[in-house]
Design a protein around this motif. Structure first.
Motif, PDB file in Angstrom:
ATOM      1  N   GLY A 131      39.144 -38.079 -41.123  1.00 35.33           N
ATOM      2  CA  GLY A 131      39.252 -36.631 -41.269  1.00 35.33           C
ATOM      3  C   GLY A 131      38.818 -35.918 -40.000  1.00 35.33           C
ATOM      4  N   LYS A 132      38.615 -34.621 -40.118  1.00 34.25           N
ATOM      5  CA  LYS A 132      38.295 -33.819 -38.930  1.00 34.25           C
ATOM      6  C   LYS A 132      36.992 -34.233 -38.271  1.00 34.25           C
ATOM      7  N   ARG A 133      36.050 -34.760 -39.059  1.00 35.82           N
ATOM      8  CA  ARG A 133      34.785 -35.193 -38.460  1.00 35.82           C
ATOM      9  C   ARG A 133      34.986 -36.393 -37.534  1.00 35.82           C
ATOM     10  N   ASP A 134      36.123 -37.046 -37.655  1.00 34.90           N
ATOM     11  CA  ASP A 134      36.400 -38.232 -36.850  1.00 34.90           C
ATOM     12  C   ASP A 134      37.237 -37.936 -35.611  1.00 34.90           C
ATOM     13  N   VAL A 135      37.673 -36.689 -35.443  1.00 35.83           N
ATOM     14  CA  VAL A 135      38.614 -36.363 -34.370  1.00 35.83           C
ATOM     15  C   VAL A 135      38.070 -36.729 -32.988  1.00 35.83           C
ATOM     16  N   ALA A 136      36.830 -36.337 -32.708  1.00 35.32           N
ATOM     17  CA  ALA A 136      36.263 -36.637 -31.383  1.00 35.32           C
ATOM     18  C   ALA A 136      36.213 -38.138 -31.134  1.00 35.32           C
ATOM     19  N   GLY A 137      35.772 -38.889 -32.138  1.00 35.74           N
ATOM     20  CA  GLY A 137      35.708 -40.339 -31.987  1.00 35.74           C
ATOM     21  C   GLY A 137      37.078 -40.947 -31.769  1.00 35.74           C
ATOM     22  N   LEU A 138      38.056 -40.490 -32.537  1.00 40.54           N
ATOM     23  CA  LEU A 138      39.422 -40.987 -32.371  1.00 40.54           C
ATOM     24  C   LEU A 138      39.948 -40.680 -30.979  1.00 40.54           C
ATOM     25  N   TYR A 139      39.732 -39.442 -30.549  1.00 38.48           N
ATOM     26  CA  TYR A 139      40.274 -39.017 -29.256  1.00 38.48           C
ATOM     27  C   TYR A 139      39.666 -39.797 -28.092  1.00 38.48           C
ATOM     28  N   TRP A 140      38.337 -39.872 -28.044  1.00 40.32           N
ATOM     29  CA  TRP A 140      37.698 -40.519 -26.893  1.00 40.32           C
ATOM     30  C   TRP A 140      37.881 -42.029 -26.920  1.00 40.32           C
ATOM     31  N   THR A 141      37.934 -42.617 -28.110  1.00 40.68           N
ATOM     32  CA  THR A 141      38.172 -44.063 -28.189  1.00 40.68           C
ATOM     33  C   THR A 141      39.587 -44.397 -27.727  1.00 40.68           C
ATOM     34  N   ALA A 142      40.556 -43.627 -28.191  1.00 37.69           N
ATOM     35  CA  ALA A 142      41.944 -43.857 -27.777  1.00 37.69           C
ATOM     36  C   ALA A 142      42.112 -43.627 -26.280  1.00 37.69           C
ATOM     37  N   SER A 143      41.468 -42.590 -25.757  1.00 35.99           N
ATOM     38  CA  SER A 143      41.542 -42.312 -24.319  1.00 35.99           C
ATOM     39  C   SER A 143      40.952 -43.463 -23.513  1.00 35.99           C
ATOM     40  N   ALA A 144      39.829 -43.987 -24.002  1.00 37.34           N
ATOM     41  CA  ALA A 144      39.180 -45.094 -23.296  1.00 37.34           C
ATOM     42  C   ALA A 144      40.041 -46.350 -23.330  1.00 37.34           C
ATOM     43  N   LEU A 145      40.627 -46.647 -24.484  1.00 31.52           N
ATOM     44  CA  LEU A 145      41.493 -47.823 -24.594  1.00 31.52           C
ATOM     45  C   LEU A 145      42.693 -47.700 -23.660  1.00 31.52           C
ATOM     46  N   ALA A 146      43.286 -46.504 -23.603  1.00 30.73           N
ATOM     47  CA  ALA A 146      44.441 -46.298 -22.732  1.00 30.73           C
ATOM     48  C   ALA A 146      44.045 -46.404 -21.262  1.00 30.73           C
ATOM     49  N   GLY A 147      42.881 -45.853 -20.915  1.00 29.71           N
ATOM     50  CA  GLY A 147      42.406 -45.948 -19.540  1.00 29.71           C
ATOM     51  C   GLY A 147      42.154 -47.384 -19.135  1.00 29.71           C
ATOM     52  N   GLU A 166      47.665 -45.390 -29.533  1.00 27.84           N
ATOM     53  CA  GLU A 166      48.734 -44.449 -29.870  1.00 27.84           C
ATOM     54  C   GLU A 166      48.579 -43.936 -31.298  1.00 27.84           C
ATOM     55  N   LYS A 167      48.305 -44.840 -32.226  1.00 25.72           N
ATOM     56  CA  LYS A 167      48.162 -44.436 -33.630  1.00 25.72           C
ATOM     57  C   LYS A 167      46.973 -43.503 -33.816  1.00 25.72           C
ATOM     58  N   MET A 168      45.883 -43.774 -33.102  1.00 24.24           N
ATOM     59  CA  MET A 168      44.715 -42.899 -33.210  1.00 24.24           C
ATOM     60  C   MET A 168      45.027 -41.514 -32.655  1.00 24.24           C
ATOM     61  N   MET A 169      45.773 -41.449 -31.556  1.00 24.89           N
ATOM     62  CA  MET A 169      46.115 -40.150 -30.978  1.00 24.89           C
ATOM     63  C   MET A 169      47.104 -39.391 -31.854  1.00 24.89           C
ATOM     64  N   LEU A 170      48.001 -40.103 -32.504  1.00 22.46           N
ATOM     65  CA  LEU A 170      48.890 -39.434 -33.451  1.00 22.46           C
ATOM     66  C   LEU A 170      48.080 -38.807 -34.585  1.00 22.46           C
ATOM     67  N   ARG A 171      47.027 -39.504 -34.994  1.00 25.50           N
ATOM     68  CA  ARG A 171      46.163 -38.965 -36.041  1.00 25.50           C
ATOM     69  C   ARG A 171      45.433 -37.715 -35.545  1.00 25.50           C
ATOM     70  N   VAL A 172      45.020 -37.712 -34.279  1.00 27.14           N
ATOM     71  CA  VAL A 172      44.396 -36.521 -33.696  1.00 27.14           C
ATOM     72  C   VAL A 172      45.379 -35.353 -33.736  1.00 27.14           C
ATOM     73  N   LEU A 173      46.642 -35.624 -33.405  1.00 24.18           N
ATOM     74  CA  LEU A 173      47.661 -34.567 -33.461  1.00 24.18           C
ATOM     75  C   LEU A 173      47.798 -33.998 -34.863  1.00 24.18           C
ATOM     76  N   GLU A 174      47.662 -34.850 -35.850  1.00 20.61           N
ATOM     77  CA  GLU A 174      47.765 -34.391 -37.238  1.00 20.61           C
ATOM     78  C   GLU A 174      46.545 -33.571 -37.654  1.00 20.61           C
ATOM     79  N   LEU A 175      45.367 -34.013 -37.242  1.00 21.12           N
ATOM     80  CA  LEU A 175      44.127 -33.403 -37.724  1.00 21.12           C
ATOM     81  C   LEU A 175      43.709 -32.173 -36.931  1.00 21.12           C
ATOM     82  N   ASP A 176      43.861 -32.228 -35.613  1.00 23.24           N
ATOM     83  CA  ASP A 176      43.385 -31.135 -34.760  1.00 23.24           C
ATOM     84  C   ASP A 176      44.110 -31.171 -33.416  1.00 23.24           C
ATOM     85  N   PRO A 177      45.355 -30.714 -33.361  1.00 23.68           N
ATOM     86  CA  PRO A 177      46.150 -30.820 -32.132  1.00 23.68           C
ATOM     87  C   PRO A 177      45.575 -30.063 -30.939  1.00 23.68           C
ATOM     88  N   GLY A 178      44.713 -29.092 -31.193  1.00 25.88           N
ATOM     89  CA  GLY A 178      44.140 -28.322 -30.099  1.00 25.88           C
ATOM     90  C   GLY A 178      42.868 -28.925 -29.518  1.00 25.88           C
TER      91      GLY A 178
END
Length: 282
Positions: A131-147, A166-178
């Motif tokens: 959910g939304k409480r997980d957005v930061a974790g999803l975003y930074w983890t996915a960014s780190a994996l991609a880097g 990719e799947k984690m970032m798609l979830r970020v787009l769904e939960l909080d695209p901004g």
């Protein structure tokens, strides 16, 4: 990215001395008391106008967080700050000059992110429940994996992490695209621009993602514009747009987005270095 006021290292040093001399339960209590103070200081670090000072300050602050985490291994605030911190440090200050080192730091960031998120054995089912409480974790983890994957292309383990990122970032787009000024759109802008068409890349779609991301900050968050310049324009060989984005970045008002001053100042330096390589890139 991490911490804040320059007085924190001294204060936290005193705190750590007390923590290490205390019993286990006391240590955990003290760390949980300190963690909110640390995370509340993050905005002051983002506002730092001097990239050199920022680069010098971050390593000691990251290690300080790791020391605190050692005494409270499941502390969500510290895990989130470390995932974000090592990812930001690698991108802003390390990957251009020391890619091998940056790959390891991205991997470390992803490790903290996984500890924060704790995905189950059924990744798809777990992701659907985030959910939304997980957005930061999803975003930074996915960014780190991609880097990590981007800098360690010969490592099968790193490359295997991309689909999950990719799947984690798609979830970020769904939960909080901004989130992070459209950071997920920047992610897919880079991915679609850098990935060969035969492997599923789509530069046109990449440009759409970049434009959508830039709209979240009215073009004021310069790292998004920098990656647009670095990946999309080079892929499609658009020199005019390359130069236009460069001029917009280096000429941007430093006070236009004060809360992201450090990242914007670093983006200006990176844009200048890209311009110096224009004959090789385009």
């Amino acid at each position: 990215m991490i911490l804040g006021r320059l007085a924190y290292p001294l204060r936290m040093g005193v705190l750590i001395g007390a923590v290490l001399a205390s019993g286990c339960s006391v240590r955990s209590i003290m760390v949980r008391t300190a963690a909110p103070l640390i995370t509340h200081g993050i905005p002051a670090f983002y506002e730092e106008p001097d990239p050199v000072l920022g680069a010098q300050a971050m390593p000691s602050q990251l290690k300080l967080l790791e020391v605190l985490l050692r005494n409270d291994p499941k502390n969500r605030r510290l895990l989130a700050a470390l995932a974000e911190g090592y990812t930001g440090y690698s991108f802003l200050f390390i990957e251009d000059e020391f890619p091998d080192r940056a790959a390891k730091l991205y991997q470390r960031a992803a490790g903290f992110g996984k500890r924060l998120l704790r995905p189950g054995d059924d990744f798809t089912a777990w992701l659907a429940k985030t959910g939304k409480r997980d957005v930061a974790g999803l975003y930074w983890t996915a960014s780190a994996l991609a880097g990590w994957a981007n800098l360690d292309l010969s490592n099968p383990e790193a490359l295997a992490a991309i689909p999950r990122a990719e799947k984690m970032m798609l979830r970020v787009l769904e939960l909080d695209p901004g989130f992070q000024y459209g950071g997920a759109d920047v992610f897919f802008g880079v991915l679609n621009s850098a990935r060969p068409v035969i492997a599923g890349g789509d530069p046109k779609k990449g440009q759409e993602h970049f434009k959508r991301a830039l709209a979240y900050s009215d073009g004021k968050f310069l790292p998004a514009k920098l990656l647009y310049m670095q990946y999309y324009t080079v892929t499609v060989m658009d020199e005019d747009l390359f130069r236009k984005l460069h001029d917009e970045i280096v000429g941007a008002d430093p006070d236009a987005l004060v809360e992201m001053r450090l990242a914007n100042e670093v983006a200006k330096l990176k844009a200048k270095r890209l311009m110096e390589q224009i004959d090789d890139l385009l």
